[in-house]
Design a protein around this motif. Structure first.
Motif, PDB file in Angstrom:
ATOM      1  N   CYS A  58       0.759  -1.050  -0.112  1.00  0.00           N
ATOM      2  CA  CYS A  58      -0.185  -0.053  -0.042  1.00  0.00           C
ATOM      3  C   CYS A  58       0.765   1.176  -0.166  1.00  0.00           C
ATOM      4  CB  CYS A  58      -1.038  -0.065   1.236  1.00  0.00           C
ATOM      5  SG  CYS A  58      -0.176  -0.370   2.934  1.00  0.00           S
ATOM      6  N   ASP A  59       0.337   2.346  -0.284  1.00  0.00           N
ATOM      7  CA  ASP A  59       0.900   3.603  -0.459  1.00  0.00           C
ATOM      8  C   ASP A  59       1.146   4.283   0.826  1.00  0.00           C
ATOM      9  OD1 ASP A  59       0.748   3.727  -3.229  1.00  0.00           O
ATOM     10  OD2 ASP A  59      -1.076   4.836  -3.179  1.00  0.00           O
ATOM     11  N   THR A  60       2.397   4.874   1.035  1.00  0.00           N
ATOM     12  CA  THR A  60       2.427   5.554   2.194  1.00  0.00           C
ATOM     13  C   THR A  60       1.427   6.506   2.623  1.00  0.00           C
ATOM     14  OG1 THR A  60       4.022   7.086   1.180  1.00  0.00           O
ATOM     15  CG2 THR A  60       4.966   5.370   2.038  1.00  0.00           C
ATOM     16  N   GLY A  61       1.172   6.750   3.848  1.00  0.00           N
ATOM     17  CA  GLY A  61      -0.169   7.486   4.144  1.00  0.00           C
ATOM     18  C   GLY A  61      -1.512   7.285   3.987  1.00  0.00           C
ATOM     19  N   MET A  62      -1.481   5.910   3.534  1.00  0.00           N
ATOM     20  CA  MET A  62      -2.744   5.369   3.132  1.00  0.00           C
ATOM     21  C   MET A  62      -3.559   5.220   4.512  1.00  0.00           C
ATOM     22  SD  MET A  62      -4.069   1.949   1.206  1.00  0.00           S
ATOM     23  CE  MET A  62      -3.972   0.798   2.307  1.00  0.00           C
ATOM     24  N   ASN A  63      -4.996   5.533   4.505  1.00  0.00           N
ATOM     25  CA  ASN A  63      -5.834   5.328   5.555  1.00  0.00           C
ATOM     26  C   ASN A  63      -6.847   4.709   5.389  1.00  0.00           C
ATOM     27  OD1 ASN A  63      -6.611   6.025   8.167  1.00  0.00           O
ATOM     28  ND2 ASN A  63      -7.513   7.932   7.473  1.00  0.00           N
ATOM     29  N   HIS A  64      -6.580   3.464   4.861  1.00  0.00           N
ATOM     30  CA  HIS A  64      -7.523   2.321   4.418  1.00  0.00           C
ATOM     31  C   HIS A  64      -7.456   1.213   5.405  1.00  0.00           C
ATOM     32  CE1 HIS A  64      -7.694   4.181   0.231  1.00  0.00           C
ATOM     33  NE2 HIS A  64      -8.076   4.936   1.172  1.00  0.00           N
ATOM     34  N   GLN A  65      -8.399   0.428   5.650  1.00  0.00           N
ATOM     35  CA  GLN A  65      -8.606  -0.692   6.456  1.00  0.00           C
ATOM     36  C   GLN A  65      -8.365  -2.221   5.341  1.00  0.00           C
ATOM     37  OE1 GLN A  65     -11.685  -1.214   9.079  1.00  0.00           O
ATOM     38  NE2 GLN A  65     -11.956   1.027   9.288  1.00  0.00           N
ATOM     39  N   LEU A  66      -7.993  -3.323   5.904  1.00  0.00           N
ATOM     40  CA  LEU A  66      -8.027  -4.234   5.081  1.00  0.00           C
ATOM     41  C   LEU A  66      -9.161  -5.344   5.388  1.00  0.00           C
ATOM     42  CD1 LEU A  66      -6.329  -5.805   2.897  1.00  0.00           C
ATOM     43  CD2 LEU A  66      -4.784  -6.791   4.436  1.00  0.00           C
ATOM     44  N   VAL A  67      -9.991  -5.645   4.660  1.00  0.00           N
ATOM     45  CA  VAL A  67     -11.131  -6.413   4.957  1.00  0.00           C
ATOM     46  C   VAL A  67     -11.248  -7.550   4.259  1.00  0.00           C
ATOM     47  CG1 VAL A  67     -13.568  -6.241   5.038  1.00  0.00           C
ATOM     48  CG2 VAL A  67     -12.451  -4.117   5.437  1.00  0.00           C
ATOM     49  N   ALA A  68     -11.650  -8.699   5.032  1.00  0.00           N
ATOM     50  CA  ALA A  68     -12.120  -9.974   4.289  1.00  0.00           C
ATOM     51  C   ALA A  68     -13.230 -10.502   4.647  1.00  0.00           C
ATOM     52  CB  ALA A  68     -10.880 -11.096   4.837  1.00  0.00           C
ATOM     53  N   ASN A  69     -14.109 -11.016   3.764  1.00  0.00           N
ATOM     54  CA  ASN A  69     -15.539 -11.762   3.818  1.00  0.00           C
ATOM     55  C   ASN A  69     -15.416 -13.189   3.663  1.00  0.00           C
ATOM     56  OD1 ASN A  69     -16.573  -9.225   4.907  1.00  0.00           O
ATOM     57  ND2 ASN A  69     -16.844  -8.570   2.905  1.00  0.00           N
ATOM     58  N   ALA A  70     -16.227 -13.834   3.910  1.00  0.00           N
ATOM     59  CA  ALA A  70     -16.225 -15.374   3.552  1.00  0.00           C
ATOM     60  C   ALA A  70     -17.697 -15.724   3.669  1.00  0.00           C
ATOM     61  CB  ALA A  70     -15.227 -16.247   4.526  1.00  0.00           C
ATOM     62  N   THR A  71     -18.108 -16.536   2.472  1.00  0.00           N
ATOM     63  CA  THR A  71     -19.126 -17.310   2.513  1.00  0.00           C
ATOM     64  C   THR A  71     -19.112 -18.716   2.112  1.00  0.00           C
ATOM     65  OG1 THR A  71     -19.965 -14.954   1.952  1.00  0.00           O
ATOM     66  CG2 THR A  71     -21.541 -16.903   1.705  1.00  0.00           C
ATOM     67  N   THR A  72     -19.896 -19.654   2.945  1.00  0.00           N
ATOM     68  CA  THR A  72     -19.701 -20.982   2.320  1.00  0.00           C
ATOM     69  C   THR A  72     -20.450 -20.722   0.819  1.00  0.00           C
ATOM     70  OG1 THR A  72     -21.898 -21.270   3.392  1.00  0.00           O
ATOM     71  CG2 THR A  72     -20.098 -22.220   4.557  1.00  0.00           C
ATOM     72  N   VAL A  73     -19.720 -21.950  -0.017  1.00  0.00           N
ATOM     73  CA  VAL A  73     -20.233 -22.040  -1.217  1.00  0.00           C
ATOM     74  C   VAL A  73     -20.909 -23.342  -1.207  1.00  0.00           C
ATOM     75  CG1 VAL A  73     -19.611 -22.416  -3.540  1.00  0.00           C
ATOM     76  CG2 VAL A  73     -18.692 -20.670  -2.251  1.00  0.00           C
ATOM     77  N   SER A  74     -20.614 -24.432  -0.686  1.00  0.00           N
ATOM     78  CA  SER A  74     -21.043 -25.668  -0.408  1.00  0.00           C
ATOM     79  C   SER A  74     -20.898 -26.367   0.965  1.00  0.00           C
ATOM     80  CB  SER A  74     -20.513 -26.701  -1.326  1.00  0.00           C
ATOM     81  OG  SER A  74     -19.175 -27.032  -1.176  1.00  0.00           O
ATOM     82  N   GLY A  75     -21.532 -27.467   1.203  1.00  0.00           N
ATOM     83  CA  GLY A  75     -21.738 -27.791   2.662  1.00  0.00           C
ATOM     84  C   GLY A  75     -23.021 -27.576   3.155  1.00  0.00           C
ATOM     85  N   HIS A  76     -22.905 -27.366   4.259  1.00  0.00           N
ATOM     86  CA  HIS A  76     -24.357 -26.964   5.184  1.00  0.00           C
ATOM     87  C   HIS A  76     -24.828 -25.800   4.815  1.00  0.00           C
ATOM     88  CE1 HIS A  76     -21.821 -24.337   7.678  1.00  0.00           C
ATOM     89  NE2 HIS A  76     -20.881 -25.557   7.897  1.00  0.00           N
ATOM     90  N   GLU A  77     -25.973 -25.318   5.499  1.00  0.00           N
ATOM     91  CA  GLU A  77     -26.457 -23.935   5.106  1.00  0.00           C
ATOM     92  C   GLU A  77     -25.592 -22.788   5.179  1.00  0.00           C
ATOM     93  OE1 GLU A  77     -26.413 -24.128   9.561  1.00  0.00           O
ATOM     94  OE2 GLU A  77     -26.990 -25.447   8.043  1.00  0.00           O
ATOM     95  N   GLU A  78     -25.931 -21.707   4.394  1.00  0.00           N
ATOM     96  CA  GLU A  78     -24.991 -20.513   4.427  1.00  0.00           C
ATOM     97  C   GLU A  78     -24.517 -20.014   5.460  1.00  0.00           C
ATOM     98  OE1 GLU A  78     -24.925 -16.975   1.130  1.00  0.00           O
ATOM     99  OE2 GLU A  78     -25.994 -16.486   3.006  1.00  0.00           O
TER     100      GLU A  78
END
Length: 140
Positions: A58-78
């Motif tokens: 990332c750029d110096t001075g950047m004021n952002h967060q790093l975010v991750a989201n996960a969702t089941t694709v197969s297996g039990h209910e979402e």
């Protein structure tokens, strides 16, 4: 000043300006061209939910967060999970850094070994803008 001397002087100034500009481009950090990139690595189960390995720059001075989201694709209910790394924890100096994001499941969600999950990682700023989305599907 006569016209030929003026032309020579202007040509000399233009040549020096072009050389200085080219020198600045040559000496600029090459990593600056690849700033704000993300690469999603291994996704695995952890005691608190999921863990995703991420390589970022990332750029110096950047004021952002790093975010991750996960969702089941197969297996039990979402099931869904999310995790964030605040900007104060990111090292922003144009070079690649590795980190792990812990994704905590939402209430009522759970993940099991063998589940197939889609994970998306991205930068998120204070104005609600997100970018550099990277997705991967993994089997836990």
């Amino acid at each position: 000043m006569n016209t030929p001397r003026l032309r020579h002087r202007l040509a000399g100034i233009a040549a020096v300006t072009a050389l200085v500009g080219a020198g600045a481009l040559v000496t600029a950090p090459s990593a600056a061209a690849k700033a704000n990139l993300l690469t999603l690595g291994k996704v695995s189960l952890s005691t608190t939910g999921l863990r995703a390995n991420v390589t970022y720059s990332c750029d110096t001075g950047m004021n952002h967060q790093l975010v991750a989201n996960a969702t089941t694709v197969s297996g039990h209910e979402e099931s869904v999970a999310a995790g964030t790394i605040k900007n104060a924890q990111l090292v922003c100096d144009y070079t690649d850094h590795k980190t792990q994001i812990t994704l905590r499941p939402a209430v009522g969600s759970h993940f099991d070994k063998g589940d197939q999950v889609k994970v998306t990682v991205f930068y998120f700023d204070e104005e609600g803008f997100s970018y550099a989305h990277q997705e991967a599907v993994s089997v836990l």
